[in-house]
Write a protein that holds these residues in place. Sequence first.
Motif, PDB file in Angstrom:
ATOM      1  N   PRO A   1      26.730 -13.019  -1.226  1.00  0.00           N
ATOM      2  CA  PRO A   1      26.678 -14.440  -0.898  1.00  0.00           C
ATOM      3  C   PRO A   1      25.359 -15.071  -1.338  1.00  0.00           C
ATOM      4  O   PRO A   1      24.305 -14.444  -1.295  1.00  0.00           O
ATOM      5  CB  PRO A   1      26.806 -14.475   0.609  1.00  0.00           C
TER       6      PRO A   1
ATOM      7  N   TYR B   1      23.824 -11.920   3.174  1.00  0.00           N
ATOM      8  CA  TYR B   1      22.880 -12.528   2.234  1.00  0.00           C
ATOM      9  C   TYR B   1      21.690 -11.596   2.054  1.00  0.00           C
ATOM     10  O   TYR B   1      21.140 -11.067   3.001  1.00  0.00           O
ATOM     11  CB  TYR B   1      22.410 -13.883   2.761  1.00  0.00           C
TER      12      TYR B   1
ATOM     13  N   THR C   1      25.090 -17.108   5.507  1.00  0.00           N
ATOM     14  CA  THR C   1      26.280 -16.257   5.582  1.00  0.00           C
ATOM     15  C   THR C   1      25.877 -14.806   5.772  1.00  0.00           C
ATOM     16  O   THR C   1      24.779 -14.390   5.403  1.00  0.00           O
ATOM     17  CB  THR C   1      27.147 -16.376   4.320  1.00  0.00           C
TER      18      THR C   1
END
Length: 73
Positions: free
Chosen positions: A49, A57, A54
């Motif tokens: 991501p 990450y 999110t």
Amino acid sequence: MRIAFFLISLVVVALAGYLTIIGYFLSHSIAGLMAVAPLGAESQTVERPTDPLTLGYRGDPQTALSLPFQTIP
């Protein structure tokens, strides 16, 4: 006396059957939850991501959330 013995043995057998069935379902559900895939297989197919909010990450806190941090060797 026979009736009491019969009722107690019936309760013991029912409890043993209940625990056996519950143990069977718990063991299979836990085994499904703890199944591990090869580490490289999932990471190669999924994009990481880019949004810092999110899950998954990979980045530093300064860039993502404006939090100061220090890299320790």
